[in-house]
Design a protein around this motif. Structure first.
Motif, mmCIF file in Angstrom:
data_model
loop_
_atom_site.group_PDB
_atom_site.id
_atom_site.type_symbol
_atom_site.label_atom_id
_atom_site.label_comp_id
_atom_site.label_asym_id
_atom_site.label_seq_id
_atom_site.Cartn_x
_atom_site.Cartn_y
_atom_site.Cartn_z
ATOM 1 N N LYS A 66 0.619 -1.756 0.203
ATOM 2 C CA LYS A 66 -0.082 0.263 0.289
ATOM 3 C C LYS A 66 0.913 1.250 0.073
ATOM 4 O O LYS A 66 0.667 1.563 -0.675
ATOM 5 C CB LYS A 66 -0.481 -0.278 1.634
ATOM 6 N N SER A 67 1.250 1.549 1.060
ATOM 7 C CA SER A 67 2.305 2.762 1.064
ATOM 8 C C SER A 67 3.716 2.437 0.106
ATOM 9 O O SER A 67 3.802 3.244 -0.399
ATOM 10 C CB SER A 67 4.085 1.942 1.849
ATOM 11 N N ASP A 68 3.832 1.314 -1.676
ATOM 12 C CA ASP A 68 5.080 1.451 -2.523
ATOM 13 C C ASP A 68 3.478 2.067 -3.455
ATOM 14 O O ASP A 68 3.873 2.749 -4.571
ATOM 15 C CB ASP A 68 5.183 -0.043 -2.687
ATOM 16 N N LEU A 69 2.571 1.698 -3.555
ATOM 17 C CA LEU A 69 0.969 2.138 -4.461
ATOM 18 C C LEU A 69 1.102 3.746 -4.381
ATOM 19 O O LEU A 69 0.933 3.890 -5.613
ATOM 20 C CB LEU A 69 0.856 0.927 -4.863
ATOM 21 N N GLU A 70 1.134 4.105 -3.349
ATOM 22 C CA GLU A 70 0.712 5.168 -2.614
ATOM 23 C C GLU A 70 1.772 5.935 -3.092
ATOM 24 O O GLU A 70 1.832 7.396 -3.699
ATOM 25 C CB GLU A 70 0.402 5.765 -1.142
ATOM 26 N N SER A 71 3.203 5.663 -3.071
ATOM 27 C CA SER A 71 4.086 6.824 -3.336
ATOM 28 C C SER A 71 4.132 6.492 -5.180
ATOM 29 O O SER A 71 4.883 7.782 -6.071
ATOM 30 C CB SER A 71 5.451 6.088 -2.998
ATOM 31 N N CYS A 72 3.330 5.717 -6.083
ATOM 32 C CA CYS A 72 3.446 5.983 -6.974
ATOM 33 C C CYS A 72 2.559 6.541 -7.456
ATOM 34 O O CYS A 72 2.251 6.818 -8.917
ATOM 35 C CB CYS A 72 3.488 4.244 -7.762
ATOM 36 N N GLY A 73 1.929 6.988 -6.465
ATOM 37 C CA GLY A 73 0.908 8.172 -7.325
ATOM 38 C C GLY A 73 -0.815 6.961 -6.919
ATOM 39 O O GLY A 73 -2.228 8.240 -7.291
ATOM 40 N N TYR A 74 -1.272 6.442 -6.259
ATOM 41 C CA TYR A 74 -2.366 5.584 -6.366
ATOM 42 C C TYR A 74 -2.876 6.261 -5.212
ATOM 43 O O TYR A 74 -2.384 6.383 -3.799
ATOM 44 C CB TYR A 74 -1.794 4.035 -6.191
ATOM 45 N N LEU A 75 -4.548 6.065 -5.425
ATOM 46 C CA LEU A 75 -4.675 6.423 -3.687
ATOM 47 C C LEU A 75 -5.417 5.675 -3.853
ATOM 48 O O LEU A 75 -6.606 4.698 -4.318
ATOM 49 C CB LEU A 75 -6.255 7.567 -4.557
ATOM 50 N N ILE A 76 -5.537 5.099 -2.539
ATOM 51 C CA ILE A 76 -6.068 3.341 -1.922
ATOM 52 C C ILE A 76 -7.331 3.429 -1.141
ATOM 53 O O ILE A 76 -7.279 4.292 -0.471
ATOM 54 C CB ILE A 76 -5.519 2.123 -1.225
#
Length: 81
Positions: free
Chosen positions: A65-75
Protein backbone atom coordinates in the motif's frame (compact mmCIF):
# COMPACT_ATOMS: atom_id res chain seq x y z
CA UNK A 1 -13.99 7.78 -19.75
CA UNK A 2 -13.68 5.27 -16.88
CA UNK A 3 -12.47 1.71 -16.42
CA UNK A 4 -12.96 -0.75 -13.58
CA UNK A 5 -10.48 -3.63 -13.46
CA UNK A 6 -11.61 -6.50 -11.23
CA UNK A 7 -9.22 -9.09 -9.86
CA UNK A 8 -10.11 -12.52 -11.20
CA UNK A 9 -8.99 -16.04 -10.42
CA UNK A 10 -7.76 -18.37 -13.14
CA UNK A 11 -5.10 -20.55 -11.48
CA UNK A 12 -3.87 -17.43 -9.68
CA UNK A 13 -5.16 -13.99 -8.76
CA UNK A 14 -4.17 -11.80 -11.68
CA UNK A 15 -3.78 -8.40 -9.98
CA UNK A 16 -1.89 -9.97 -7.09
CA UNK A 17 0.45 -11.51 -9.64
CA UNK A 18 0.95 -8.12 -11.31
CA UNK A 19 1.34 -6.08 -8.11
CA UNK A 20 5.07 -5.50 -8.67
CA UNK A 21 4.31 -4.17 -12.13
CA UNK A 22 1.77 -1.74 -10.65
CA UNK A 23 4.50 -0.53 -8.26
CA UNK A 24 6.78 0.21 -11.22
CA UNK A 25 9.01 -2.83 -10.81
CA UNK A 26 9.80 -5.53 -13.31
CA UNK A 27 8.44 -9.05 -12.97
CA UNK A 28 9.76 -12.25 -14.44
CA UNK A 29 8.27 -13.12 -17.78
CA UNK A 30 6.10 -16.08 -18.56
CA UNK A 31 3.46 -16.56 -21.20
CA UNK A 32 0.65 -16.14 -18.66
CA UNK A 33 2.20 -13.04 -17.08
CA UNK A 34 2.92 -11.49 -20.48
CA UNK A 35 -0.68 -11.89 -21.62
CA UNK A 36 -1.97 -10.46 -18.32
CA UNK A 37 0.45 -7.53 -18.61
CA UNK A 38 -0.92 -6.77 -22.08
CA UNK A 39 -4.52 -6.92 -20.87
CA UNK A 40 -3.74 -4.70 -17.89
CA UNK A 41 -1.96 -2.21 -20.13
CA UNK A 42 -4.98 -1.98 -22.43
CA UNK A 43 -7.36 -1.58 -19.47
CA UNK A 44 -5.23 1.07 -17.77
CA UNK A 45 -4.39 3.09 -20.89
CA UNK A 46 -7.98 3.69 -22.08
CA UNK A 47 -9.75 5.75 -19.38
CA UNK A 48 -9.48 9.51 -19.52
CA UNK A 49 -10.98 10.38 -16.11
CA UNK A 50 -11.17 7.42 -13.72
CA UNK A 51 -9.33 4.13 -13.31
CA UNK A 52 -10.24 1.74 -10.52
CA UNK A 53 -8.40 -1.49 -9.74
CA UNK A 54 -10.44 -3.70 -7.39
CA UNK A 55 -8.69 -6.53 -5.60
CA UNK A 56 -8.88 -8.57 -2.42
CA UNK A 57 -7.39 -6.50 0.41
CA UNK A 58 -5.67 -9.60 1.79
CA UNK A 59 -3.48 -9.60 -1.34
CA UNK A 60 -1.99 -6.18 -0.56
CA UNK A 61 0.36 -5.79 2.39
CA UNK A 62 0.88 -2.52 4.26
CA UNK A 63 4.25 -2.19 2.50
CA UNK A 64 2.55 -2.70 -0.87
CA UNK A 65 0.00 0.00 0.00
CA UNK A 66 2.78 2.41 0.92
CA UNK A 67 4.68 1.65 -2.30
CA UNK A 68 1.53 2.09 -4.40
CA UNK A 69 0.65 5.37 -2.71
CA UNK A 70 4.17 6.66 -3.37
CA UNK A 71 3.55 5.83 -7.05
CA UNK A 72 0.45 8.03 -6.99
CA UNK A 73 -2.30 5.49 -6.35
CA UNK A 74 -5.16 6.45 -4.04
CA UNK A 75 -6.17 3.37 -2.01
CA UNK A 76 -9.68 3.06 -0.62
CA UNK A 77 -10.98 0.13 1.43
CA UNK A 78 -14.67 -0.08 0.55
CA UNK A 79 -15.37 -2.88 3.05
CA UNK A 80 -15.23 -0.58 6.07
CA UNK A 81 -17.42 2.48 6.69
Amino acid sequence: TATLVLETFNRTYDLKQLLSLLKGKTIKNSTMVDSKKKLLYVAMSRPTHLLCLAMNKEHVSDEDKSDLESCGYLIKDITTP
